[in-house]
Design an enzyme around this catalytic site. Structure first.
Site, PDB file in Angstrom:
ATOM      1  CG  ASN A  93       0.067   2.332  -3.843  1.00 55.31           C
ATOM      2  OD1 ASN A  93       0.996   3.135  -3.822  1.00 55.31           O
ATOM      3  ND2 ASN A  93       0.096   1.222  -4.564  1.00 55.31           N
ATOM      4  CD1 TRP A  94      -2.512   8.765  -3.400  1.00 54.86           C
ATOM      5  CD2 TRP A  94      -0.982  10.295  -2.833  1.00 54.86           C
ATOM      6  NE1 TRP A  94      -3.124   9.684  -2.585  1.00 54.86           N
ATOM      7  CE2 TRP A  94      -2.214  10.640  -2.222  1.00 54.86           C
ATOM      8  CE3 TRP A  94       0.113  11.110  -2.615  1.00 54.86           C
ATOM      9  CZ2 TRP A  94      -2.364  11.764  -1.416  1.00 54.86           C
ATOM     10  CZ3 TRP A  94      -0.013  12.228  -1.813  1.00 54.86           C
ATOM     11  CH2 TRP A  94      -1.250  12.547  -1.217  1.00 54.86           C
ATOM     12  CE  LYS A  95      -1.619   1.656  -7.890  1.00 58.13           C
ATOM     13  NZ  LYS A  95      -2.349   0.808  -8.856  1.00 58.13           N
TER      14      LYS A  95
ATOM     15  CG  HIS B 165       1.374  -2.819  -5.814  1.00 54.68           C
ATOM     16  ND1 HIS B 165       1.104  -2.810  -7.168  1.00 54.68           N
ATOM     17  CD2 HIS B 165       0.258  -2.320  -5.205  1.00 54.68           C
ATOM     18  CE1 HIS B 165      -0.110  -2.320  -7.361  1.00 54.68           C
ATOM     19  NE2 HIS B 165      -0.645  -2.027  -6.195  1.00 54.68           N
TER      20      HIS B 165
ATOM     21  CD  GLU C 254       0.700  -0.619 -10.259  1.00 57.06           C
ATOM     22  OE1 GLU C 254       1.427   0.183  -9.645  1.00 57.06           O
ATOM     23  OE2 GLU C 254      -0.504  -0.402 -10.493  1.00 57.06           O
TER      24      GLU C 254
ATOM     25  CD  GLU D  99      -3.350  -4.341  -3.933  1.00 60.38           C
ATOM     26  OE1 GLU D  99      -3.982  -3.286  -3.937  1.00 60.38           O
ATOM     27  OE2 GLU D  99      -2.185  -4.437  -4.359  1.00 60.38           O
TER      28      GLU D  99
ATOM     29  N   GLY E  76      -7.144  -1.508 -10.708  1.00 60.30           N
ATOM     30  CA  GLY E  76      -7.306  -0.496 -11.742  1.00 60.30           C
ATOM     31  C   GLY E  76      -8.273  -0.854 -12.836  1.00 60.30           C
TER      32      GLY E  76
ATOM     33  CB  SER F 247     -11.780  -1.938  -8.587  1.00 56.64           C
ATOM     34  OG  SER F 247     -10.925  -2.066  -9.711  1.00 56.64           O
TER      35      SER F 247
ATOM     36  N   GLY G 296      -6.078   2.373  -4.614  1.00 57.67           N
ATOM     37  CA  GLY G 296      -5.260   3.029  -5.617  1.00 57.67           C
ATOM     38  C   GLY G 296      -5.922   4.292  -6.144  1.00 57.67           C
ATOM     39  N   GLY G 297      -6.576   4.184  -7.296  1.00 66.21           N
ATOM     40  CA  GLY G 297      -7.133   5.359  -7.976  1.00 66.21           C
ATOM     41  C   GLY G 297      -8.084   6.180  -7.136  1.00 66.21           C
TER      42      GLY G 297
END
Length: 251
Positions: free
Chosen positions: A9-11, A95, A97, A167, A173, A213, A234-235
């Site tokens: 997921n690049w956001k 999500h 966010e 999640e 993150g 993470s 994610g990251g």
């Protein structure tokens, strides 16, 4: 058997050119789709170009969000019907966010899930928990409540098209991943909830992912758990070398 999946997921990251170059760098080094499903979710502006770049590879391109209407006066929203017509067959919904920053509640997410399924798109539904809930030992109730509300009103046939991503909010993150046993417990409880809501077939067939993470150092431990069918990353999905380490964790 459930085919495992590693989804990035690049956001709100990467330009169109950067997204295409990333796909080109990884497309020939992915495991076969029969062994592991791989997916990347990018910004709406890059999806068509990513689809073109991914042609001939097992990589699937996903959307990060969609609306619950197929068309109309909804400036800035993305139609699930338009996504499907473009070749997008997966979308991330709910999500943390979206819930926190854009105030999306379970009722809205429920409508989006139904719209995505009606359009032929498989939703990856995120459910979370807060650190406060974890500390007070109420994590079980929190996760189960999310599933009950988000999937309310779905038929068993519709539910079979859903992938769920567990999640924990505190792990996203933060660099602090859940212990594999904690992650497994959450995924197991979600699977049990699906069995109670629908039937054992839905519970057995549904892929449940862990997110929060994830790194090349902990993915193998997570994927070894019986109720964890993959990861939502994610990251660590933003770098092509790291993403390839994740999808080739068994090498």
């Amino acid at each position: 058997m459930r085919t495992p999946i590693v989804a990035g997921n690049w956001k709100m990251n990467k330009t169109v050119a950067e997204s295409v170059e990333f796909v080109r760098q990884i497309k020939t080094a992915l495991p076969p789709a029969t062994q592991l499903e791989t997916a990347l979710a990018g910004q709406p502006i890059a999806l068509t170009a990513m689809l073109e770049a991914a042609q001939g590879s097992p990589l699937k391109i996903a959307a990060e969000n969609c609306y619950y209407q197929t068309s109309g006066p909804y400036t800035g929203e993305t139609s699930p019907t338009a996504l499907y017509a473009a070749g997008i067959h997966h979308v991330i919904l709910g999500h943390s966010e979206r819930r926190q920053l854009f105030h999306e509640d379970d009722q809205l997410i429920n409508r989006k899930i139904k719209a995505a399924i009606a359009a032929g798109i498989c939703p990856i539904v995120c459910c979370d928990e807060t650190m406060g809930r974890l500390i007070t030992s109420q994590r079980v109730e929190w996760v189960v409540a999310r599933i009950l509300d988000d999937l309310k009103g779905l038929t068993a046939q519709q539910a079979e098209q859903v992938t769920i991503a567990y999640e924990p909010t505190w792990a996203i993150g933060s660099g602090e991943s859940a212990d594999p046993s904690q992650a497994e417990e959450g995924c197991y409880l979600i699977r049990q909830t699906l069995g109670h809501m629908f039937n054992e077939t839905v519970a057995r067939q549904t892929r449940i992912l862990y997110g929060g993470s994830i790194t090349p150092d902990n993915i193998k431990q997570m994927m070894a758990k019986p109720d964890i069918d993959g990861v939502l990353v994610g990251g660590a999905s933003l770098d092509p070398r790291t993403f390839l380490e994740l999808v080739n964790f068994n090498d």
